[in-house]
Design a protein around this motif. Structure first.
Motif, short mmCIF file in Angstrom:
data_model
loop_
_atom_site.label_atom_id
_atom_site.label_comp_id
_atom_site.label_asym_id
_atom_site.label_seq_id
_atom_site.Cartn_x
_atom_site.Cartn_y
_atom_site.Cartn_z
N GLY A 99 -2.72 1.93 -14.72
CA GLY A 99 -2.94 2.71 -13.50
C GLY A 99 -1.97 2.42 -12.38
O GLY A 99 -1.18 1.47 -12.41
N THR A 135 -2.11 2.77 -7.81
CA THR A 135 -2.94 3.06 -6.65
C THR A 135 -2.01 3.45 -5.50
O THR A 135 -1.12 2.68 -5.14
N VAL A 154 5.59 -1.69 -5.52
CA VAL A 154 6.84 -1.14 -6.06
C VAL A 154 6.58 -0.57 -7.47
O VAL A 154 7.03 0.53 -7.80
N ASN A 198 0.87 -1.19 0.00
CA ASN A 198 0.00 0.00 0.00
C ASN A 198 0.90 1.24 0.00
O ASN A 198 1.06 1.91 1.02
N PRO A 199 1.50 1.52 -1.14
CA PRO A 199 2.64 2.46 -1.19
C PRO A 199 2.29 3.90 -0.89
O PRO A 199 1.23 4.39 -1.25
N ASN A 205 -5.58 -7.97 -16.27
CA ASN A 205 -5.85 -6.57 -15.92
C ASN A 205 -5.23 -5.60 -16.92
O ASN A 205 -4.89 -4.49 -16.57
N GLY A 259 6.72 -6.17 -6.52
CA GLY A 259 5.29 -6.40 -6.73
C GLY A 259 4.56 -5.12 -7.09
O GLY A 259 5.18 -4.11 -7.47
N ALA A 272 -0.06 -10.51 -9.24
CA ALA A 272 -1.25 -10.13 -8.47
C ALA A 272 -2.01 -9.01 -9.17
O ALA A 272 -3.08 -9.21 -9.73
N SER A 313 10.05 -17.68 -4.23
CA SER A 313 10.24 -17.31 -2.82
C SER A 313 8.96 -16.80 -2.15
O SER A 313 8.96 -16.53 -0.94
N LYS A 331 -6.65 6.50 -0.28
CA LYS A 331 -5.99 5.69 -1.30
C LYS A 331 -6.67 5.93 -2.65
O LYS A 331 -7.85 5.63 -2.82
N THR A 368 7.99 -9.48 -9.49
CA THR A 368 8.30 -10.59 -8.58
C THR A 368 7.06 -11.12 -7.87
O THR A 368 7.17 -12.07 -7.09
N ALA A 428 -0.56 -2.71 -16.89
CA ALA A 428 -1.78 -1.92 -16.77
C ALA A 428 -1.48 -0.42 -16.74
O ALA A 428 -0.35 -0.01 -16.47
#
Ligand code: NZQ
Ligand code: ZN
Length: 402
Positions: free
Chosen positions: A157, A159, A108, A79-80, A262, A105, A149, A192, A170, A146, A155
């Motif tokens: 966009g 978030t 990032v 949730n950056p 997506n 992910g 999801a 991993s 958010k 990595t 994509a």
């Protein structure tokens, strides 16, 4: 200026220009891919997983051997946060970078998109929230994925969490040039991932597919059958990835579903209102929950809430074409069985949370979350949704999921 297209089979526009390098040797093309845009990058990564798996060293070696200058920003949280993006934009500007290179992910990659969109923007970064950035005065993004999801690797966009305000908000922005120009996908980098991380990721991929699949546009036949193929792929391969985390075939199939679930392929031609994502967002921003966990709890509740006599066909399609149930059963029965199958997969195979209480949601927050759900810019195309959700409807769904 491109005209505004309807979101149905009568008219839509799709352009998916991300170049994908897939597989074990993919990084061989990293340096050349960067050099088409310049030779100065800002590397973006999270809390250290890429160092543990040796990917950080591998990337640095490629950059050094190819004479590509690099600066970096690490420490991206799930949730950056916008504050880190603002810091990164300063580093990127001081070093006059040409390319943003996220390795990780969705959080990032979304941070990288924030840097890309904000690099040339002189005003307050959060002005960009909710915007469609149609110009190309942004930095190019090249990703190394990595965690399958979000599909952010292909994509338009991002978030982001505005951590300058309390409670946090958010929201994101999007645009054709924010979409990564190139993405590298080596399934080995996902060996991993823990069972829980894999499961939350698969839940997110499934939810993106469902958001398109549960559409009133019955003529989008090709998109619906493609969606079913992806769902079957996830149902087949996720248990294999759990049992054998280094099963290349399983990891590869999950990874490829992430990107194509997506990127517009099954979205375009459908009315997609992102109902379940819209409901998940207020939980996520209030409680800092894992995106996939919120989707896991809300998906079965929303499916039950949205089931109407006139839309049973889509639930029945799911029951027959994805779960292999008998097409001669009555539609209503098939619909209920489809919901049970989805819930069973989420709770008993993925092992994800069953209700909002498990996520720590306070019952008294439900009306506030329903208000946030309905704020402008939070959800799209609600009037065209499979079943439009009012504030009262959102309260009902949250209560069903409690
Ligand atoms: O930070 P590090 O150390 O890298 O660890 C991460 C993080 O703790 C870890 N991880 C990633 N790859 C790993 C790994 N651990 C071991 N091995 C690996 N190979 O996984 C944890 C979660 O990472 P994160 O990036 O937060 O997960 P995800 O990819 O699910 O991204 C979630 C974010 O994306 C947004 C979500 O709202 C959330 O903020 N979304 C972005 C979308 C988009 N841009 O299109 C659409 C989605 O619907 C979603 O909203
Ligand atoms: Zn999602």
């Amino acid at each position: 200026m491109i005209q505004k297209y309807k979101q149905n089979m009568d008219e839509f526009m799709i352009q998916v220009p991300t170049q994908i390098f897939f597989g074990k040797t993919a990084l061989n093309d990293l340096a050349e891919s960067i050099k088409q845009f310049g030779d100065r990058v800002i590397l973006v990564y999270g809390g250290g997983s890429i160092k543990k798996i040796g990917l950080y060293d591998q990337v640095i070696k490629i950059l050094d051997e190819s004479g590509i200058f690099h600066c970096e920003i690490g420490g991206v949280q799930p949730n950056p946060r916008v504050s880190l993006i603002e810091e990164a934009i300063q580093i990127a500007r001081e070093n006059k970078v040409d390319v943003v290179l996220p390795v990780g992910g969705g959080s990032v990659i979304d941070t990288a998109k924030g840097i890309a969109g904000g690099y040339y923007y002189e005003g307050n970064f959060w002005d960009l929230a909710g915007k469609n950035i149609t110009h190309d005065h942004v930095l190019p993004v090249i990703t190394i994925l990595t965690l399958p999801a979000t599909g952010s690797e292909m994509a338009t966009g991002c978030t982001l969490v505005n951590d300058h305000v309390t409670p946090h908000i958010k929201m994101g922005f999007h645009g054709p040039y924010i979409r990564p120009r190139v993405s590298f996908e080596n399934p080995e980098y996902t060996y991993s991932l823990s069972k829980k991380q894999t499961a939350s990721g698969v839940m997110d991929i499934m939810s993106h597919i469902f958001e398109s699949y549960f559409s009133n546009e019955k003529r989008a036949y090709m998109q619906a059958r493609t969606a079913e193929g992806m769902l079957r792929t996830l149902i087949k391969y996720t248990p294999i990835a759990f049992a054998e985390p280094d099963n290349y075939e399983a990891r590869a199939n999950i990874m490829y579903c992430s990107s194509w679930g997506n990127n517009g392929l099954i979205v375009k031609g459908n009315f997609v209102s992102w109902s379940v994502h819209g409901l998940e967002n207020p939980i996520n921003e209030r409680y800092n929950t894992v995106h996939g966990d919120g989707l896991a709890v809300l998906t079965p509740a929303w499916m039950r809430w949205a089931k109407k006599p006139e839309n049973l066909y889509r639930y029945a399609d799911l029951a027959v074409n994805v779960f292999g149930l008998d097409k001669n059963l009555p539609e209503e029965e098939l619909a209920d069985l489809a919901i049970e199958k989805v819930q069973d997969f989420i709770q008993n195979v993925l092992g994800l949370p069953k209700n909002l209480r498990e996520l720590g949601v306070q019952k008294e927050d439900i009306p506030k979350m329903a208000q946030v759900f309905s704020l402008p810019g939070k959800i799209e195309y609600q009037s065209e949704a499979f079943v439009p959700i009012s504030v009262d409807g959102a309260i009902e769904i949250y209560n069903m999921a409690y």
